[in-house]
Structure formats: C-alpha cells, structure tokens
Motif scaffolding. Sequence first.
Motif, PDB file in Angstrom:
ATOM      1  N   ALA A 305      49.817 -43.380 -33.841  1.00  0.00           N
ATOM      2  CA  ALA A 305      51.267 -43.537 -34.001  1.00  0.00           C
ATOM      3  C   ALA A 305      51.996 -42.214 -33.767  1.00  0.00           C
ATOM      4  N   VAL A 306      51.423 -41.136 -34.291  1.00  0.00           N
ATOM      5  CA  VAL A 306      52.016 -39.811 -34.065  1.00  0.00           C
ATOM      6  C   VAL A 306      51.906 -39.424 -32.596  1.00  0.00           C
ATOM      7  N   ASP A 307      50.759 -39.711 -31.995  1.00  0.00           N
ATOM      8  CA  ASP A 307      50.578 -39.410 -30.565  1.00  0.00           C
ATOM      9  C   ASP A 307      51.605 -40.157 -29.721  1.00  0.00           C
ATOM     10  N   VAL A 310      54.960 -38.451 -30.239  1.00  0.00           N
ATOM     11  CA  VAL A 310      54.969 -37.143 -29.580  1.00  0.00           C
ATOM     12  C   VAL A 310      55.078 -37.302 -28.065  1.00  0.00           C
ATOM     13  N   LYS A 311      54.320 -38.252 -27.505  1.00  0.00           N
ATOM     14  CA  LYS A 311      54.345 -38.426 -26.042  1.00  0.00           C
ATOM     15  C   LYS A 311      55.731 -38.835 -25.554  1.00  0.00           C
ATOM     16  N   GLY A 312      56.406 -39.687 -26.307  1.00  0.00           N
ATOM     17  CA  GLY A 312      57.755 -40.076 -25.920  1.00  0.00           C
ATOM     18  C   GLY A 312      58.687 -38.882 -25.854  1.00  0.00           C
ATOM     19  N   SER A 525      51.774 -46.708 -25.700  1.00  0.00           N
ATOM     20  CA  SER A 525      52.274 -47.921 -26.363  1.00  0.00           C
ATOM     21  C   SER A 525      51.183 -48.977 -26.433  1.00  0.00           C
ATOM     22  N   LEU A 526      50.458 -49.152 -25.328  1.00  0.00           N
ATOM     23  CA  LEU A 526      49.375 -50.126 -25.299  1.00  0.00           C
ATOM     24  C   LEU A 526      48.271 -49.753 -26.284  1.00  0.00           C
ATOM     25  N   ILE A 527      47.945 -48.463 -26.315  1.00  0.00           N
ATOM     26  CA  ILE A 527      46.898 -48.008 -27.240  1.00  0.00           C
ATOM     27  C   ILE A 527      47.334 -48.217 -28.685  1.00  0.00           C
ATOM     28  N   LEU A 528      48.590 -47.860 -28.994  1.00  0.00           N
ATOM     29  CA  LEU A 528      49.101 -48.048 -30.351  1.00  0.00           C
ATOM     30  C   LEU A 528      49.119 -49.526 -30.717  1.00  0.00           C
ATOM     31  N   HIS A 596      40.844 -39.634 -48.451  1.00  0.00           N
ATOM     32  CA  HIS A 596      40.092 -39.175 -47.277  1.00  0.00           C
ATOM     33  C   HIS A 596      41.022 -39.069 -46.061  1.00  0.00           C
ATOM     34  N   SER A 597      41.780 -40.134 -45.810  1.00  0.00           N
ATOM     35  CA  SER A 597      42.630 -40.164 -44.613  1.00  0.00           C
ATOM     36  C   SER A 597      43.751 -39.128 -44.698  1.00  0.00           C
ATOM     37  N   TRP A 598      44.271 -38.874 -45.909  1.00  0.00           N
ATOM     38  CA  TRP A 598      45.342 -37.895 -46.054  1.00  0.00           C
ATOM     39  C   TRP A 598      44.862 -36.496 -45.689  1.00  0.00           C
ATOM     40  N   PHE A 599      43.673 -36.120 -46.169  1.00  0.00           N
ATOM     41  CA  PHE A 599      43.139 -34.804 -45.819  1.00  0.00           C
ATOM     42  C   PHE A 599      42.937 -34.683 -44.311  1.00  0.00           C
ATOM     43  N   LEU A 600      42.407 -35.730 -43.699  1.00  0.00           N
ATOM     44  CA  LEU A 600      42.185 -35.703 -42.255  1.00  0.00           C
ATOM     45  C   LEU A 600      43.499 -35.601 -41.489  1.00  0.00           C
ATOM     46  N   LEU A 601      44.476 -36.409 -41.880  1.00  0.00           N
ATOM     47  CA  LEU A 601      45.769 -36.407 -41.176  1.00  0.00           C
ATOM     48  C   LEU A 601      46.546 -35.118 -41.419  1.00  0.00           C
ATOM     49  N   TYR A 602      46.507 -34.616 -42.645  1.00  0.00           N
ATOM     50  CA  TYR A 602      47.302 -33.433 -42.971  1.00  0.00           C
ATOM     51  C   TYR A 602      46.823 -32.208 -42.203  1.00  0.00           C
ATOM     52  N   TYR A 603      45.507 -32.031 -42.147  1.00  0.00           N
ATOM     53  CA  TYR A 603      44.986 -30.802 -41.543  1.00  0.00           C
ATOM     54  C   TYR A 603      44.701 -30.923 -40.042  1.00  0.00           C
ATOM     55  N   THR A 604      44.747 -32.128 -39.501  1.00  0.00           N
ATOM     56  CA  THR A 604      44.541 -32.275 -38.054  1.00  0.00           C
ATOM     57  C   THR A 604      45.803 -32.709 -37.314  1.00  0.00           C
ATOM     58  N   VAL A 605      46.803 -33.192 -38.056  1.00  0.00           N
ATOM     59  CA  VAL A 605      48.023 -33.677 -37.410  1.00  0.00           C
ATOM     60  C   VAL A 605      49.272 -32.991 -37.949  1.00  0.00           C
TER      61      VAL A 605
END
Length: 651
Positions: A305-307, A310-312, A525-528, A596-605
Amino acid sequence: MNLVDLSWRNMKRNFRLYTIYFISMFVGVVIYFTFSGLMFNKDVVAAIQNKENYKMVISLASVIVFLFIVFFILYANSFFMKQRKKEFGMYLLYGMKERQVAAMVFFETLFLSAISVFSGILIGGLLSKFFGAVLMNLMRYNEDISFAFPLEAIVSTVLLFALLIIIITIQSYFNVRRVQLVELFHAKEKRDKPFTFSFGLALLSIILIAGSYYMITIGDTDIWKDHFKETLAAVTVALIAGTYLFFRQFSGWMLQKLSQRKNYFIGSKMLWISSLRFSIRGNTVNFTFNSLISAIVIFTVGFIAVDYAVKGEVVKKEFPNHIAFSTQDDATQRQIEQLMNDSHPIIDHETITGIQTEKIQNRNAFFSHPEYYTEEFYLFPESQLNAIVDLRKAGEKADLEGEEAIVLTRGIDEPEKYKSSQPEMTVLEDNTFRVVEKIRYPLLSIPTSPGGNTQPQPSVLIISNEAFENLREHHTLSSFEIYQIEDPKTSNDVSREIYDLVMKTEGAYYSAYIDMYSLDTESSSLILFSVAFFAVIALFALGSVIYFKQLREATEEREHYAILRKIGVDDKEMKKIIRKQLLFVFLPPLLLGLLHSWFLLYYTVILVIKDLPSLTAIIFSVMGLYVLTYLIFYISSVSIYYKIVSEKNTR
C-alpha cells in the motif's frame, strides 16, 4: 432409500454443520469468480492501458487465489469429516461399505458445490461492479463499470470447482478408510492433558522475541550489510522459535501462575483458566501459525500500500511533463498538436531552447548515480527554468548571476546547497561555471517509449541569462516542446502516435507521463489489488481455522457446561466464561502478530520513507481493518460457542 436421498436428508438434518461448510465453499466461489471475472470484464479491460500486463497479472493472481481456496476448503472439509466420525461409524456398523459412505459424501459435496457455485457466481457477478470500481479508483481512472457475468469466468469457475469436488471426495474417502470403527465412536472423547510449563523456556521466548526486535532496529549497521543472509536467517528463526515458545511456554506459565493465586477460586476464574490450561498443547501450533501469518499479511499489505502511494507521487514528480519532445518541423508540429487537441486538448505549452555540450569528465562529482544520466549536458538559461515553473505551477524560480549555475537531478539524488566550497564545471571547451546548488527538478524527464522502455535522463545545467546569451551565438541550439494536456492518465493512444512521428528523426528526444504512469501505477495498483485479495483470503482462512477449532471444542465441552448449569451457573455467567476463554484464543495471536508487523513496517518503511504524509494513516488503516475482521470472528465465535454448549439442554 438410496444414497442420494440419504445425502439430502443428512443435509437437512445437520443444517448448522452443513451451513458452515457451505459458507466456506460459497466464499471461495465468490472470491474466485469476482477476481477472475475482472480479467474478462470488457469495461475494465477497455480502461486498462497495458492490457497484456493486466491479463498476465490477473491470470497469475487467479491461480494463486484458487490454490488458497483449495487449501482452505480442504481444511474445512477435514473439520467437517471429523465432526461426523460418529455418524460414519454408525453407517459402517449398519453394514454400509466405505465406498458407499464415500459416495454419499460425494453426493453431499455435489449438492453443496452446485448451490455454492450458482449462488457464488451470482453474488460474484454483482460484486464485480464494486471491485471493478475499486480497481479503477486505485488506478485513478474515471470509468463506469457495469455488472458482468463473463462466460469465460463462469466456465473456468465451474471447471475448477468440479476438480475441487473430485479432490474433496478422494480426501473424504481416505479419511473414512483409515480410521478404525472403535476410534470413530471415541473420537470426541480424547482430551489434552494439562501441560507442565517451564519458567526458563518462558523467559527464553521473551528473550528471543526481544532479540529479534533489536536486530530489526539496527538494520543499517555493518552486521546487516556484511552478513545480510545470515542475519536475516537468524532473526527469522529466532522470531519463529520465540513465538512458538511464547504460546507453548510463556502463556501456559502465565495461566499456571494465575491458577496459583489466592483469588483463583473466586468467580469464574477457575473455570476458564483451567479450560485454557488443558487446551494449550493443542492450540500452540495454531496460535503460532496465526501470529506469524498475521504479521506477514499486515506487513505485506502495508508495504504494498505504501509502495502504491509512493509510486503515484514519484511518477508525478519524475514525469511532470505530460508530453515533451524535440522540436519538429512546422508540418509535423501542427500534426502533433492536432492529434492532442482531438483527444486530449492542450492546456499549456512552452518551448525551451538549450545548448548541448560535449561529454563532461567530472560529472560524477555532481551525481550519486551518474549511470542514470547522459554524459553530455544541456545548458538552459534561468528564464527557461522559470517559464517551466510557471507552466507546472510547481518548483522554485532561479536567480543566478555571472558564472553561477544549478545542476538539476532526479529523485535518487539528494538536493544540496554549496556554500563555502562551490564545485566547478567546465563546459564547451573553456567556459567554467560555479555550481551553487543541486536541486531535484526534472526539466527534461527520462526519455520514454509507449512500451515502457527508458533511456538515461538528459543532464541539465541551469546558467544565468547573461552567460547563456554569450554562448548561444557560437553554438548549436537544441529546442524542446513541453505540453500540459487534459486527462493525461488516458493518453496512451495519442502518446503512441506522437512517439512514432517524433522518432522518425534519428536521436530525437521523447518523454511522456503516461508511458511511466501506465507501467508503474497500473502495475502497483494491480499488485495492491491482488495482495489485498490474498490478504482477505488469508484472514478469512485464519479466522476460520480458529472458528472451526472452537466449534469442535464447544461440541466436546457440552457435557462440562451442562454440569456447570446443574451446579447453578446461570446464562450470564456462562457467557462471561466463554467470552474470557475465547478472548485468550483470539487476542494473543492478534496482538503478537500486530507487534511483529509494526516492528517490520516501522524500521523498513516508516523510517525510510519520511516525506509521505499519509504513510502512518495507510499502515494504521491496514492494521485497523485486520483488527476489525478479527473482532467480527471473535463475536461470531462467542455466539455460536454459547449456542452449541447450550444445545443439549434445550432438547
């Protein structure tokens, strides 16, 4: 009575059990037909610019969706068969053969599948308008999508679910065949024994999870850069092992400590805590799996979703010129403008003129990634840059004097102001300019083609008007036409026609917003859209796994709850016990998955992408929808659990 009649009576007699199984199949059909139907929806296909890419992505995603559905329905069928073991035992006891029982199951599956496929296709066709509109909205197209029941989608749905019926029948036959008659009668009498928990292993689970989180927070250190694969493997193993031990040991240890407190026998604590202690062993794998899959789903959807967002934004910034090309002869220029006005009227137009230099030897000093730029530079006066700023209504105007200059870069290069030591650039033999600033502003975007191919971006140096006037008389000028048009997001066809005209001139420059928009934005869009569908399926499957397990446990717990009623536990207290018991089943896997997902998203996104205002809103929205869906499963499970344990007392 033949097998068909028996199958039909079974379905009517065990309506609730068959309803759960039917819903599983029905949801599978709806999801698959809705998804595959989009591939053949004429309105959607007509709106898509890259039709081949669209069909390829949707086809691949349809296969993945179907595989998800197969595994989910097979799990549901496995649950369904376990619930009917005693019934099958009676049939075998009365003299029916295993193949006859399998045939009966086949007819039941056939009935359910026929109803599921028919109703699923009907609902899926109605939903196709909604999901088609969602896809168009993601792609930022303003197209009306009609209700559609494409014949190709109907045929593929029927054929694939016919294959699934065969697989289910085979699975059911082997399930009946490999279980002994005595086991069938006692299948529901098995009960897990209370498990002994270790404080050391409980503490180890916290250490492993905390250690994994710490390693994620130092993702930019040398240990990750020098040993990425090894570190990633170690973090993954530690996170999985920590999650498993958390549910196997830490949660059990916590329940054990609660059972040792003085107020354990007060109220209903003893009832729901003791029940959970007995079920820890059997639920550990499910809890671990649900937590890890939840983390993966939330992280993947959040990341994609962030990708997408960002791409737009990136396409808008990197390709601000709707259409730009090398100036053509008068006849070709008029033809091109006529093409644009016929389909996408021209809003504004500017011609810029510059001087092309020879190869610049020290250009590496100005670009972080020089391979993405041409070795030659174009020199443009500040007045040309200011005119484009007015045209786009974006950017800052330049005010240069004497030998001052500005280097224009793209998004991969960091902007920089040179104050104390201003680097010099020598161009056109002996003309030296002092670079005072490097800014992100693509005056000439990356050269594109309608097929999506790109070339190095023209290197641009902005100089003062006075310096440009001194140089223009002695050098060849290069002119470029920059156009802003109406609705550039649908200009694929006109872009293709203009590209063919411009490319008749060898070495001509051409760049169009739509060429990269249709490639990047449609693809993202298709991937999302596909990932969101996968997430819905995964979430539905995870919730259903917990849901089915609780139904099985509720059936097994009927007698225990009947005893509670006899000793004076009323309905209100009974519901309270069930709510607390199921809260422990649903909440810990969800919370750990979110963590788990918050740590991954926070530090990688989040820490990496800092200039997207809607970033945290996107991630919290994904998490919020996930929590809401889990809440629905929880409330539904509490309700059905209470009805099942109360059933015996109403007969």
